[in-house]
Scaffold this active site. Structure first.
Site, PDB file in Angstrom:
ATOM      1  N   CYS A   2       0.845  -1.188   0.000  1.00 30.91           N
ATOM      2  CA  CYS A   2       0.000   0.000   0.000  1.00 30.91           C
ATOM      3  C   CYS A   2       0.887   1.246   0.000  1.00 30.91           C
ATOM      4  O   CYS A   2       1.859   1.343   0.744  1.00 30.91           O
ATOM      5  CB  CYS A   2      -0.941   0.119   1.184  1.00 30.91           C
ATOM      6  SG  CYS A   2      -2.179  -1.172   1.247  1.00 30.91           S
ATOM      7  N   ARG A  27       4.291  -0.226  -4.578  1.00 33.71           N
ATOM      8  CA  ARG A  27       3.948  -0.626  -3.212  1.00 33.71           C
ATOM      9  C   ARG A  27       2.659  -1.437  -3.149  1.00 33.71           C
ATOM     10  O   ARG A  27       2.268  -1.932  -2.087  1.00 33.71           O
ATOM     11  CB  ARG A  27       3.812   0.607  -2.318  1.00 33.71           C
ATOM     12  CG  ARG A  27       5.105   1.375  -2.121  1.00 33.71           C
ATOM     13  CD  ARG A  27       4.905   2.480  -1.137  1.00 33.71           C
ATOM     14  NE  ARG A  27       4.553   1.977   0.169  1.00 33.71           N
ATOM     15  CZ  ARG A  27       5.414   1.665   1.125  1.00 33.71           C
ATOM     16  NH1 ARG A  27       6.700   1.816   0.919  1.00 33.71           N
ATOM     17  NH2 ARG A  27       4.996   1.209   2.284  1.00 33.71           N
ATOM     18  N   TRP A  76      -2.450  -2.882  -1.689  1.00 33.25           N
ATOM     19  CA  TRP A  76      -2.008  -4.274  -1.686  1.00 33.25           C
ATOM     20  C   TRP A  76      -2.851  -4.927  -0.607  1.00 33.25           C
ATOM     21  O   TRP A  76      -2.642  -4.687   0.579  1.00 33.25           O
ATOM     22  CB  TRP A  76      -0.520  -4.350  -1.349  1.00 33.25           C
ATOM     23  CG  TRP A  76       0.084  -5.714  -1.481  1.00 33.25           C
ATOM     24  CD1 TRP A  76       0.570  -6.298  -2.619  1.00 33.25           C
ATOM     25  CD2 TRP A  76       0.290  -6.664  -0.425  1.00 33.25           C
ATOM     26  NE1 TRP A  76       1.050  -7.549  -2.334  1.00 33.25           N
ATOM     27  CE2 TRP A  76       0.894  -7.809  -1.003  1.00 33.25           C
ATOM     28  CE3 TRP A  76       0.022  -6.680   0.941  1.00 33.25           C
ATOM     29  CZ2 TRP A  76       1.240  -8.932  -0.259  1.00 33.25           C
ATOM     30  CZ3 TRP A  76       0.367  -7.804   1.687  1.00 33.25           C
ATOM     31  CH2 TRP A  76       0.970  -8.914   1.075  1.00 33.25           C
ATOM     32  N   ASN A 102      -1.782   2.711   5.365  1.00 32.12           N
ATOM     33  CA  ASN A 102      -0.882   1.615   5.019  1.00 32.12           C
ATOM     34  C   ASN A 102      -0.522   0.919   6.318  1.00 32.12           C
ATOM     35  O   ASN A 102      -0.066   1.564   7.255  1.00 32.12           O
ATOM     36  CB  ASN A 102       0.378   2.172   4.343  1.00 32.12           C
ATOM     37  CG  ASN A 102       1.489   1.150   4.274  1.00 32.12           C
ATOM     38  OD1 ASN A 102       1.240  -0.031   4.094  1.00 32.12           O
ATOM     39  ND2 ASN A 102       2.727   1.593   4.420  1.00 32.12           N
ATOM     40  N   GLY A 103      -0.760  -0.388   6.379  1.00 36.23           N
ATOM     41  CA  GLY A 103      -0.453  -1.129   7.601  1.00 36.23           C
ATOM     42  C   GLY A 103      -1.570  -2.102   7.901  1.00 36.23           C
ATOM     43  O   GLY A 103      -2.385  -2.414   7.038  1.00 36.23           O
ATOM     44  N   GLU A 477      18.983 -16.826  -6.038  1.00 36.74           N
ATOM     45  CA  GLU A 477      18.524 -15.513  -6.508  1.00 36.74           C
ATOM     46  C   GLU A 477      18.006 -15.615  -7.948  1.00 36.74           C
ATOM     47  O   GLU A 477      16.972 -15.038  -8.297  1.00 36.74           O
ATOM     48  CB  GLU A 477      19.678 -14.495  -6.399  1.00 36.74           C
ATOM     49  CG  GLU A 477      19.535 -13.201  -7.204  1.00 36.74           C
ATOM     50  CD  GLU A 477      18.422 -12.279  -6.729  1.00 36.74           C
ATOM     51  OE1 GLU A 477      17.713 -12.608  -5.767  1.00 36.74           O
ATOM     52  OE2 GLU A 477      18.238 -11.232  -7.387  1.00 36.74           O
ATOM     53  N   LYS A 481      14.207 -14.677  -8.995  1.00 34.07           N
ATOM     54  CA  LYS A 481      13.930 -13.622  -9.977  1.00 34.07           C
ATOM     55  C   LYS A 481      13.086 -14.165 -11.119  1.00 34.07           C
ATOM     56  O   LYS A 481      12.141 -13.532 -11.560  1.00 34.07           O
ATOM     57  CB  LYS A 481      15.266 -13.074 -10.498  1.00 34.07           C
ATOM     58  CG  LYS A 481      15.318 -11.625 -10.689  1.00 34.07           C
ATOM     59  CD  LYS A 481      15.660 -10.774  -9.497  1.00 34.07           C
ATOM     60  CE  LYS A 481      14.893 -10.994  -8.243  1.00 34.07           C
ATOM     61  NZ  LYS A 481      15.380 -10.243  -7.111  1.00 34.07           N
ATOM     62  N   GLU A 484       9.458 -14.822  -9.956  1.00 33.20           N
ATOM     63  CA  GLU A 484       8.783 -13.575  -9.594  1.00 33.20           C
ATOM     64  C   GLU A 484       8.266 -12.817 -10.817  1.00 33.20           C
ATOM     65  O   GLU A 484       7.150 -12.296 -10.797  1.00 33.20           O
ATOM     66  CB  GLU A 484       9.807 -12.729  -8.832  1.00 33.20           C
ATOM     67  CG  GLU A 484       9.292 -11.535  -8.121  1.00 33.20           C
ATOM     68  CD  GLU A 484      10.408 -10.841  -7.334  1.00 33.20           C
ATOM     69  OE1 GLU A 484      11.598 -11.128  -7.569  1.00 33.20           O
ATOM     70  OE2 GLU A 484      10.085 -10.004  -6.491  1.00 33.20           O
ATOM     71  N   HIS A 500      19.648 -35.874  -4.178  1.00 30.34           N
ATOM     72  CA  HIS A 500      19.021 -36.319  -2.928  1.00 30.34           C
ATOM     73  C   HIS A 500      17.492 -36.168  -2.968  1.00 30.34           C
ATOM     74  O   HIS A 500      16.871 -36.084  -1.913  1.00 30.34           O
ATOM     75  CB  HIS A 500      19.608 -35.558  -1.741  1.00 30.34           C
ATOM     76  CG  HIS A 500      21.063 -35.837  -1.546  1.00 30.34           C
ATOM     77  ND1 HIS A 500      21.540 -37.069  -1.142  1.00 30.34           N
ATOM     78  CD2 HIS A 500      22.165 -35.067  -1.752  1.00 30.34           C
ATOM     79  CE1 HIS A 500      22.864 -37.034  -1.084  1.00 30.34           C
ATOM     80  NE2 HIS A 500      23.269 -35.828  -1.462  1.00 30.34           N
ATOM     81  N   LYS A 599       6.498  -3.957  -3.498  1.00 29.91           N
ATOM     82  CA  LYS A 599       7.942  -3.736  -3.355  1.00 29.91           C
ATOM     83  C   LYS A 599       8.421  -3.881  -1.905  1.00 29.91           C
ATOM     84  O   LYS A 599       9.314  -4.654  -1.623  1.00 29.91           O
ATOM     85  CB  LYS A 599       8.291  -2.343  -3.893  1.00 29.91           C
ATOM     86  CG  LYS A 599       9.765  -1.980  -3.806  1.00 29.91           C
ATOM     87  CD  LYS A 599      10.565  -2.662  -4.870  1.00 29.91           C
ATOM     88  CE  LYS A 599      12.036  -2.313  -4.825  1.00 29.91           C
ATOM     89  NZ  LYS A 599      12.829  -3.328  -5.512  1.00 29.91           N
TER      90      LYS A 599
HETATM   91  O1  M6R Z   1      13.522  -4.120   1.124  1.00 29.12           O
HETATM   92  P1  M6R Z   1      14.042  -5.473   1.484  1.00 29.12           P
HETATM   93  O2  M6R Z   1      15.359  -5.769   0.927  1.00 29.12           O
HETATM   94  O3  M6R Z   1      14.001  -5.732   2.976  1.00 29.12           O
HETATM   95  O4  M6R Z   1      13.004  -6.489   0.826  1.00 29.12           O
HETATM   96  C1  M6R Z   1      13.072  -7.867   1.051  1.00 29.12           C
HETATM   97  C2  M6R Z   1      12.239  -8.636   0.068  1.00 29.12           C
HETATM   98  O5  M6R Z   1      10.881  -8.324   0.207  1.00 29.12           O
HETATM   99  C3  M6R Z   1      12.645  -8.377  -1.386  1.00 29.12           C
HETATM  100  O6  M6R Z   1      14.002  -8.632  -1.573  1.00 29.12           O
HETATM  101  C4  M6R Z   1      11.834  -9.252  -2.348  1.00 29.12           C
HETATM  102  O7  M6R Z   1      12.159 -10.592  -2.168  1.00 29.12           O
HETATM  103  C5  M6R Z   1      12.098  -8.821  -3.797  1.00 29.12           C
HETATM  104  N1  M6R Z   1      10.867  -8.535  -4.441  1.00 29.12           N
HETATM  105  C6  M6R Z   1      12.745  -9.877  -4.619  1.00 29.12           C
HETATM  106  O8  M6R Z   1      13.025  -9.452  -5.907  1.00 29.12           O
END
Ligand code: M6R
Length: 604
Positions: A2, A27, A76, A102-103, A477, A481, A484, A500, A599
């Protein structure tokens, strides 16, 4: 998680609110809403929508929504499905007090069934209790004092009933200002000339001002066009105004189709900026005393994978033991915290789980350091010390350039305490200075070296990523990515672990991306790759230029420049970030705003 924005000044609020919302759509983007107040006409205009902000910009006209005060929200969903009825702002029964939030209000159900049981609720959200509580407080004050009490005092009274986290902007019909408050959710004030801006994040206001006030926990502020009054507890407080070094160009796409691609292309510059901040002729100076016998890193998502890589880097270079924990797990674990240094790795500095972990470490008396990208973010205010990575604003939901500069910080930390002969240290630092070029070489060959493999990968639904040692975290990673942004199911594994269990899944339809850097376990990883091939899975290797051996055993090769093993995560990361991007592009995905994500995750 949000985004909320507000404006009060002399200009038309609508375009400013819409622009600000669009800049922080990362957000949350499942619905949105705006309110513009025309105090000359005594009117409130409200619009809620499931459309994108870009579409609202096309459809809404300034004349229909005239007014110089406004608030906005991009959602969100937490409580209540994404829908127009759950979109903010929410109102009291009279439709005169409006709130964006937001929260999460944890006790909203109890409030609805208790003190607010006579109110008519129009949404399923937790937020809606806030305007009703403000209304009740105003009524109570008016009754007690027979004078119209200030909305600020009513907000304060309302907040005393809330459990949970919030950043709110409230306004009321006929009121010429905005009342804002925060607890465990970020909120900033952008200071202008006869106008002021409110937002969850700095990029929302960057095109208007770079003068920023970061509100602190428990702050309540009344923001009018020519005044900002802030109080905390019972007394007025002064908060320092900071000048933010980011420019609006940093927060715009600059000709790229997506922020993600722009941000991957900014990886070399982000590395240079981060190195420049801490590395000089005199050596490395991170501005933080780094003398702990043990380190614990806490983080989430991509930052967690960076921390895993950091463990290898620091243990290799400095021989200091490093433990890495997922913040969300650490918070509820019996982890034994002794005299270790606790580092919170967080791009945004606002991730709720990571902030909780920092607070826990502080309660146990540990020295804490935040490694973050955002100046003045909450993590920086909780931790004893901060090391800023210098990625510049990262807008794409997928973290890219922030990941790579987190790695750079670990190289700097490791080398600042390196246990090696002086001559070797000098060589390593020289190597470090070359890493921006390593990243650039991969970018320069993007079209010939990456895109064709991405088109190939786009045809599959399940993909494995494998790596070992310092590149295990890079495989993790790469998988995160890809899933996502392209919605392909992807799993990252230690190359030696597939046998395994996951071997059972290998078929001709499960490509495996294998990171094959020339390190001390190269031969072992190659054996793992041969085993994978023998099970019929196609293999794409990420291999160094000049490694001709590898071609004999794999189906496709993505080339990365040769470097010493410890720095190989840099070119490998750039290659995997590009691969995820171009695969998602081939699958026509919403790259900057993947479904169901946001984000910064400011709720637990
Ligand atoms: O702002 P932060 O680094 O604490 O965020 C952590 C995760 O939410 C963030 O890295 C998330 O996994 C990304 N969207 C991945 O690309």
């Amino acid at each position: 998680m949000c985004g909320i924005v507000g404006y009060v000044g002399e200009r038309e609020a609508l375009p400013i609110i819409l622009n600000s919302l669009q800049r922080i759509e990362y957000r949350g983007y499942d619905s949105c809403g705006i309110l513009v107040q025309d105090n000359n006409e005594g009117k409130i205009h409200v619009h809620k929508s499931m459309k994108s902000i870009a579409q609202l910009k096309k459809n809404m006209s300034k004349s229909e929504y005239a007014g110089t005060l406004g608030i906005g929200h991009t959602r969100w969903a937490t409580h209540g499905v994404p829908s127009r009825r759950n979109a903010h702002p929410h109102f009291d029964c009279d439709g005169e007090i409006a709130v964006v939030h937001n929260g999460i209000i944890e006790n909203f159900q109890a409030l609805k069934e208790g003190p607010l049981s006579n109110c008519r609720f129009k949404s399923d959200t937790d937020t809606e209790v806030i305007p009703h509580l403000i209304h009740q407080s105003l009524e109570k004050f008016n009754h007690q004092t027979s004078q119209k009490s200030s909305i600020k005092d009513a907000v304060r009274e309302c907040l005393s009933h809330l459990k949970g986290s919030y950043a709110i902007i409230a306004t009321a019909k006929g009121f010429d200002g905005l009342v804002v408050a925060r607890k465990d959710s970020p909120l900033i004030i952008g200071v202008g000339d006869r106008e002021n801006f409110i937002a969850s994040d700095v990029p929302a206001v960057l095109d208007q001002t770079n003068r920023i006030i970061y509100l602190e926990e428990g702050d309540i502020a009344v923001v009018k066009k020519d005044s900002i009054y802030i109080e905390n507890g019972d007394s007025e407080v002064k908060r320092e105004e900071k000048i933010i070094p980011w420019t609006i160009e940093d927060a715009e796409k600059g000709g790229y189709e997506h922020f993600m691609l722009k941000e991957i292309h900014e990886e070399p510059k982000a590395i240079i900026d981060t190195l420049r901040g801490y590395l000089s002729e005199d050596g490395i100076n991170l501005g933080v005393e780094f003398d702990a016998g043990r380190i614990l890193m806490v983080a989430c998502g991509t930052s967690y994978y960076a921390a895993l890589c950091g463990k290898y880097i620091i243990e290799h270079l400095a021989k200091v033991p490093v433990q890495v924990e997922l913040a969300s797990e650490f918070n509820y674990s019996d982890f034994v915290l002794d005299d270790m240094m606790v580092m919170a790795i967080t791009q945004s500095g606002e991730t709720a789980d990571t902030l909780m972990a920092l607070k826990k470490a502080k309660r146990f008396g540990c020295k804490t350091v935040a490694i973050t990208n955002v100046v003045g973010s909450t993590a920086t205010r909780i931790a004893d010390d901060t090391i800023y990575v210098r990625a510049g604003p990262e807008i794409g939901v997928a973290a890219t350039k922030s990941f790579i500069v987190q790695l750079v910080t670990f190289y700097l930390l490791g080398l600042s305490r390196a246990k090696m002969p002086e001559r070797e240290l000098v060589e390593r630092i020289d190597d470090l200075k070359w890493i921006p070029q390593l990243a650039q070489v991969v970018l320069d060959e993007e079209d010939v070296n990456i895109q064709k493999h991405a088109r190939y990968l786009a045809g599959y639904e399940n993909v494995f990523f494998v790596g070992r040692g310092v590149n295990l975290s890079i495989a993790l990673e790469g998988a995160l990515k890809l899933k996502e942004v392209s919605y392909i199911h992807a799993e990252g594994y230690a190359a030696g672990e597939l046998k395994h269990g996951p071997f059972a899944l290998l078929t001709k339809d499960t490509p495996v991306i294998a990171i094959l850097s020339r390190d001390h376990i190269y031969e072992k990883t190659l054996v793992n790759v041969k085993e994978i091939k023998a099970r019929g899975a196609p293999v794409i290797a990420i291999a160094e230029t000049g490694d001709d051996e590898v071609e004999k055993y794999v189906d496709r090769v993505i080339r990365v420049p040769k470097t010493s093993a410890i720095f190989s995560p840099i070119p490998n990361t750039v290659a995997l970030h590009l691969l995820a991007y171009w695969t998602a592009k081939a699958r026509r995905c919403e790259i900057d705003k993947p479904r169901n994500l946001a984000k910064s995750v400011t709720v637990e």
